[in-house]
Design an enzyme around this catalytic site. Structure first.
Site, PDB file in Angstrom:
ATOM      1  N   GLU A 293      21.405 -13.871  15.918  1.00 36.32           N
ATOM      2  CA  GLU A 293      21.165 -15.324  15.911  1.00 36.32           C
ATOM      3  C   GLU A 293      21.981 -15.896  17.065  1.00 36.32           C
ATOM      4  OE1 GLU A 293      19.207 -16.887  13.699  1.00 36.32           O
ATOM      5  OE2 GLU A 293      18.854 -15.292  12.220  1.00 36.32           O
ATOM      6  N   GLU A 720     -19.252  15.796 -15.418  1.00 31.93           N
ATOM      7  CA  GLU A 720     -20.579  16.188 -15.940  1.00 31.93           C
ATOM      8  C   GLU A 720     -21.609  15.770 -14.894  1.00 31.93           C
ATOM      9  OE1 GLU A 720     -21.074  17.745 -18.829  1.00 31.93           O
ATOM     10  OE2 GLU A 720     -19.077  17.560 -19.757  1.00 31.93           O
TER      11      GLU A 720
END
Length: 1327
Positions: A293, A720
């Site tokens: 900063e 299946e």
């Protein structure tokens, strides 16, 4: 509109409109157009050191410019660490934008003039991005110090520093709304940046990771990273060189009293920021970044810019210089061809954060000055650890590493790629090996214009036809296939599996393994044919179809077309819903034959079932599907419920199973519709989205999918495929078209969730069998032999923990992406011991290379593949047959004659009929006692009617001797072990036994009719010989071979209520059983067996056949040595033709015992002066005792885990500690040093010694006084004594008489004086 471009080549298309570069005034801001012109001009003017590129575009289509500043900026090569500065992430924080422009100008203008700048650019690859948010900058207003106006966020109001993936929180932002973040993330991941700075405004401080914490407290919570000390140092480097920042008192108008010690702060302690860029750099990119900063005012007037530049110029330069001035750097190369190794992991002991090499093999690891242990790990190579690496102030230390390939015949040194590779270290980004949905959709569209090769020959394949089909494709595509069998059916048909991978036959580190199984029910044939079609499709399109190529390159795929080949052969084409051929030849339904979690299954385990169970436990499968027929749905666990009612039975991973089930059904439109068998059944089933929970549909006990999930790391569903079980061959193309995309997409699901490696911080090796747990899911998975793991998960945020026996656990948060897999690596520290409740990390010194090499061998052999490779490398060629006593003796003598340097034959005694009880020792020094080496005993033939064990031990002895000096592993095991083999304890009984008689008791006892295993109380000659050997002590483990079943028993045979050390005894038995292909399943499959299934094939002996006086009980009680009994076959005396099979089944287990005997704990007991203490007692967990031998050595086997160790010796203080035992590591080494006992009779030693000295002094003084008194009296009464001597004969007689009494009487008369005075008489009476 968005258009695609190559960000690294865009400079070729930039129109260079040169403006005259005027001197910098430091008094104005550059808008986007002015910045663009300036950067282009700088790049053209300084083309030798500057290269301008764009890494992407903003929401409003502005370029995200990056200037690369270094010598030869157009070239990409090794040797220069990469550094970056990013500014103006928040558009209204503008000082960063300007100072980075000034920094660029300074570097470019001073290169060649200032040595400092010249060196920096010559040695560092610097990237400077002045603005990450150009759209926001255009909206911001000069003079806005508090950020009240627009501009902070991007054009779609997204805060770019809250939008990166976060370790503690899921960031929910749409990628389309933040193209700036997406571009920067890609940029970070495509480059191996070493150090970075992110420049902001609003105060004056340097902030370092982590930016947030798990608690997400607004402020005040220090969130420490593994490199916390290094980050603080780097932050101070910047702060100390900024005159305002270093004061720690920015005095900003918004908070005039805010202070920062030394001008730095931990991000989360200041305030919590989730989704920040600096944490992403560290966690995902391996790059250390801090946030600076720079000014109290976010957008100060331009007149302040010169001051800001002056404040930050030195700090910006000093911070950059740290990338080359601290830590360790070097290259990692392959030993065989010196090729660079990309993505090799560099680990520093004690710091749980790794970096990795670039595509050129170079690495840079920033470290503070100090001494470090560094380990380098690369897939396919033997890890290397370097201890004591010194890092000093100034230039970084150079450490170049060369790695040996694990398989010298096929090293996998990667070539240098043409573009930067993505890194994934520790916790890294989405794995590039996993295709995203977008990629697959694009691939589907591309297929419209590209011809893929489809299967051509659709027909039903009977067994021989299928076998030829598989052999054909295995031969034609040998570079990507391997055909193997996992066993045989009841009718001896092979259960074939086709492996498809870019490296067939090898588990590639980090690569998941997948399996398809078809035709479990023999009359459900569609799955069988689809899998043959899939094999053809994958093989024929590899190398031409990108999706197929990527799938095979990143996945090890195993396909079993038929699990029930016998049933198929009796099935009939056209059978829509029948049962002919459904079951196997023994008429058992294989999908009701697996161990069940509710123990409903009582049927004997079938060979097909056992083969699949062994297969599933032998490979690290992650995902699987079992293809069936008769309906149209994907069925997921659980298949049954405890009350046997048809209701939803949810597993812990229900969400995962639904995800993978939907992945299949969504690609099959007919299945996804949910109406499974329209028109075929009176009862119309409906499955929402084409999926169903198994038990909600109907209960299945003993199903394969539930067994996979509960007993392995593999997630399996049952698919299946259609309502017609055995449709006409003409319908097969239709089935292929309906399921082709589903079959492929389901394989892709193996690349979902989380994967990584669990690493030992000390030596860099993978930790096998480590447990990975997810806090919200009660289903742990374990790591593979190499330490790699895979955990399927649905997208979301999770808390993961990795733990392993003997290591400290490590936890982390992870966000699983919507597509692909998140890489999370764990580095665990070993636990050496526990003292006073405190964990002590392992700090043992660097071992002798030979010892370290042997420990590495034990770890390697402890993995499943280790012993398999050893067996493969040491084939046996014996012609097995049964030998009688004379032949056994000749065989043993032959071994000693042919291998005299490693064998010694000893007679322990003789049987009743005077046959010798032989003991063969195999060791590199067989005639010398070596107490530091573990000693193992193999015994067979205690029952003469069960001679299999005798033949197995003879073959075992021969294979060890023959391979000594030829095979490195066998040689080291013999050199480090004393192996004693007793092939036949009951030679007399063996002569009476009946070959091929599975149940005869003839020969079971000795010729006196005594069962020797009941006779270790009142011994026969045979048992006496063995008892003497056992009582020599010194044995660490004993293995006895018997017959009549297939299981392992552990002590005791006698019926006792509890067993000390039961966990260890059970564990040793399970090690043998787990390496046996049948035993561990728990199904003895023996005729007339009353036991049923035995869990894991292991049982306490008393539960098997309880009796007194057994050898194993005697071994434990009197030899202090654990003994297990192995029952090798159901038949007591099987035909000789069965011996090769039995040898094959038991060889691996026998070898595992040679490995296991080197585990547990071992050490030495000595006093403070280093003198060994022999006979000290080592108490294990408060119960079992072992004794130190010559040299103070001891060795005890223990189950994996933490154990209490107490050492006791006369005259010394008792010592105790906790030690950790690993199932894969050589014995933990313990050194126990005794202090002298401080207490004597419960009192302090000093007090007792002082008291004894005082008492001795008093005694001496008293004796002196008495002597003086007696001397004086003697002078006065000499006449009395004179007369006594004159009557010598009378005196002798008196002595003779008195000798019949006590010594006290004798002494009282010896000095009597007849002239005794009254005073003397009084004195005597007082006494």
């Amino acid at each position: 509109d968005y258009m695609e471009w190559d960000p690294w080549r865009i400079s070729e298309f930039i129109c260079i409109s040169v403006i005259k570069l005027e001197p910098e005034t430091y008094s104005r801001y550059y808008n986007y157009d002015q910045l663009t012109d300036l950067l282009r001009s700088l790049a053209q003017k300084h083309a030798n050191i500057a290269n301008l590129t764009s890494i992407g575009r903003s929401v409003e289509n502005r370029e995200l410019w990056v200037m690369r500043v270094t010598r030869d900026p157009a070239a990409d090569g090794p040797g220069k660490p990469k550094f970056k500065y990013v500014g103006n992430m928040h558009g209204d924080e503008t000082v960063s934008r300007q100072v980075l422009i000034y920094l660029l100008e300074h570097l470019l203008e001073k290169y060649g003039e200032e040595p400092r700048v010249t060196e920096l650019l010559d040695t560092t690859d610097i990237y400077i991005m002045p603005t990450m948010n150009p759209d926001g900058f255009e909206k911001a207003k000069e003079g806005d110090c508090m950020g009240k106006d627009e501009g902070r966020n991007n054009a779609r109001n997204v805060d770019l520093n809250r939008s990166f993936p976060d370790q503690f929180e899921e960031i929910d932002e749409n990628a389309e709304d933040m193209p700036e973040v997406t571009a920067v993330m890609r940029w970070i991941l495509e480059n191996k940046f070493v150090l970075s700075g992110n420049l902001h405004g609003g105060t004056v401080v340097a902030s370092y990771p982590f930016d947030d914490s798990a608690a997400h407290d607004n402020e005040g919570t220090y969130s420490r990273s593994p490199d916390d000390a290094l980050f603080r140092y780097l932050a101070r480097v910047y702060a100390e060189n900024n005159p305002v920042m270093k004061t720690g008192q920015p005095k900003c108008e918004e908070d005039i009293n805010e202070t920062f010690e030394d001008g730095i702060t931990n991000g989360a302690k200041w305030y919590d920021v989730a989704g920040g860029m600096q944490d992403f750099n560290y966690l995902k990119g391996g790059c250390l970044e801090i946030t600076m900063e720079l000014s109290c005012c976010k957008y100060p007037p331009s007149t302040q810019l010169k001051t800001e530049w002056d404040n930050n110029r030195e700090a910006l330069l000093a911070y950059m210089e740290k990338v080359i001035h601290i830590g360790v750097r070097g290259f990692v190369r392959a030993a065989r061809n010196d090729a660079p190794l990309a993505d090799a992991v560099i680990m520093v002991a004690g710091i749980n954060h790794n970096v990795s090499t670039s595509r050129f093999g170079d690495y840079y690891r920033l470290l503070l000055p100090g001494t470090y242990n560094i380990t380098v790990l690369a897939p396919g190579y033997i890890p290397m650890s370097v201890a004591g690496v010194e890092v000093a102030e100034g230039k970084a230390a150079v450490l170049n590493i060369t790695l040996e390939a694990e398989n010298d015949e096929n090293p996998t040194a990667p070539s240098i790629s043409e573009s930067p590779t993505e890194t994934s270290v520790n916790r890294a980004s989405t794995d590039s090996s996993s295709s995203s949905t977008g990629v697959r959709e694009a691939a589907d569209k591309e297929k419209d214009s590209r011809v893929t090769v489809q299967p051509q020959d659709f027909r039903h394949h009977h067994y021989n036809d299928m076998k030829l089909f598989l052999q054909k494709f295995s031969s034609e595509y040998s570079s990507i296939t391997r055909l193997y069998s996992i066993g045989k059916s009841v009718q001896e048909r092979s259960l074939w599996v086709m492996e498809i991978s870019d490296n067939p036959g090898v588990h590639e580190f980090g690569e998941p393994e997948f399996k398809y199984i078809g035709n479990m029910h023999g009359n459900e044939v569609v799955g069988r044919e689809l899998l043959l079609n899939l094999i053809e499709y994958l093989c024929r399109n590899y190398g031409t179809d990108p999706e197929i190529t990527q799938l095979i390159n990143s996945t090890r795929i195993h396909i079993m077309p038929s699990m029930n080949p016998d049933g198929y052969e009796v099935s009939q084409e056209g059978d829509a819903s029948g049962v002919q051929g459904r079951n196997n030849t023994n008429n058992y339904d294989l999908n009701r034959n697996f161990p069940d979690r509710f123990n409903f299954v009582k049927d004997p385990r079938q060979p097909e079932t056992l083969a699949v169970m062994n297969w599933a436990k032998s490979y690290p499968f992650v995902l699987s599907a079992n293809l069936h027929g008769g309906s149209l749905v994907v069925n997921y666990p659980f298949d049954d419920s405890p009350d046997n009612l048809s209701r939803y039975s949810k597993s812990s991973d229900d969400d995962v199973f639904r995800m993978v089930a939907l992945a299949y059904s969504q690609e099959n439109s007919k299945m996804y519709d949910g109406h499974s068998c329209k028109g075929m059944n009176l009862y119309q089933e409906y499955f929402k989205d084409g999926i169903t929970n198994g038990a909600e549909w109907y209960n299945v006990h003993g199903g394969m999918q539930d067994w996979n999930y509960i007993n392995t790391n593999c997630f399996e569903v049952t698919i299946e495929l259609g309502c017609y079980k055995y449709p006409p061959a003409a319908d097969l193309p239709k089935y292929w078209e309906q399921n082709r995309r589903s079959l492929l997409k389901f394989i892709h699901q193996v690349h979902r969730g989380v994967k990584g490696v669990v690493i030992d911080s000390k030596d860099g090796s993978g930790i096998p069998n480590a447990t990975i747990t997810v806090d919200t899911i009660n289903h742990p998975i374990t790591s593979n032999v190499a330490g790699d793991y895979w955990r399927l998960l649905v997208p979301g945020k999770y808390h993961l923990t990795a733990s392993a026996q003997g290591y400290s656990s490590v936890s982390t948060f992870v966000n699983v992406p919507k597509e692909g897999v998140e890489i999370v690596n764990f580095t665990l520290n070993r636990i050496h011991s526990y003292t006073n409740g405190q964990t002590i990390e392992d700090t043992t010194p660097v071992l002798d290379p030979s010892v370290k090499e042997f420990q590495s061998l034990i770890k390697q052999l402890s993995g499943e593949s280790g012993l398999d490779k050893l067996i493969k490398d040491t084939p046996t060629q014996s012609s097995f047959r049964y030998r009688r006593y004379s032949e056994v003796s000749e065989f043993l003598r032959g071994l000693t004659l042919n291998f005299p340097e490693i064998t010694s034959l000893q007679s322990l005694g003789q049987s009743v009929e005077f046959r010798t009880i032989w003991a063969l020792e195999i060791s590199n020094n067989p005639k010398v006692q070596e107490p530091s080496e573990p000693k193992i005993r193999f015994v067979a033939g205690i029952h003469g009617n069960a001679p299999v064990g005798t033949e197995l031990l003879l073959e075992f002895a021969a294979s060890l001797c023959i391979n000594y000096g030829k095979n490195t592993a066998i040689t080291r095991l013999i050199n480090e072990t004393r192996i004693v083999i007793l092939p036949s304890i009951n030679p007399d009984g063996r002569e009476l036994a009946k070959e091929k008689d599975c149940t005869s008791t003839a020969g079971k006892t000795n010729v006196h009719g005594k069962d020797l295993d009941n006779d270790f109380f009142e011994p026969q000659p045979e048992t006496r010989a063995v008892m003497d050997l056992i009582q020599e002590r010194g044995f660490t483990l004993s293995v006895a071979l018997d017959g009549g079943s297939v299981l392992v028993t552990y002590p005791y045979d006698k019926p006792v209520q509890s067993v000390e050390n039961a966990d260890t005894l059970r564990y040793l038995a399970s090690v043998y059983a787990n390496h046996h292909p049948k035993m561990h399943s728990g199904d003895t499959a023996c005729p007339n067996s009353q036991m049923g299934t035995i869990p894991n094939g292991v049982l306490r002996a008393a539960e098997w056949h309880s009796h007194m006086g057994s050898m194993k009980d005697f071994s434990v009680d009197f030899g202090h040595c654990p003994e297990i009994t192995v029952y090798t076959s159901c038949c007591l005396f099987p035909p000789a033709e069965m011996l090769p099979t039995l040898w094959g089944e038991n060889r691996k287990s026998l070898l595992s015992m040679l490995v296991e005997v080197h585990k547990g704990i071992r050490g030495v007991v000595r006093d403070k002066n280093g003198k060994p203490i022999v006979g000290a007692i080592i108490v294990l967990n408060g119960g079992v005792r072992v004794f130190t031998s010559e040299g103070g050595y001891f060795h005890a086997l223990l189950a994996p885990g933490l154990h209490n160790i107490e050492a006791v010796a006369d005259g010394y203080q008792q010592q105790s500690q906790k030690v950790s035992v690993s199932p894969f590591e050589a014995a933990s080494s313990v050194i126990i040093e005794f202090d002298m006992e401080n207490d004597i009779f419960g009192l302090p030693r000093e007090l007792v010694v002082a008291s004894a000295a005082a008492a001795m002094t008093a005694l001496v003084v008293t004796a002196f006084i008495i002597w003086c008194v007696c001397s004086a009296k003697s002078n006065r009464q000499k006449d009395g004594f004179h007369r006594l001597r004159q009557h010598q004969d009378d005196y002798d007689d008196e002595i003779h008489l008195m000798s019949m009494g006590s010594k006290k009487s004798l002494l009282s008369h010896e000095f009597q004086d007849e002239s005794e005075s009254d005073e003397d008489t009084l004195y005597t009476n007082k006494l």
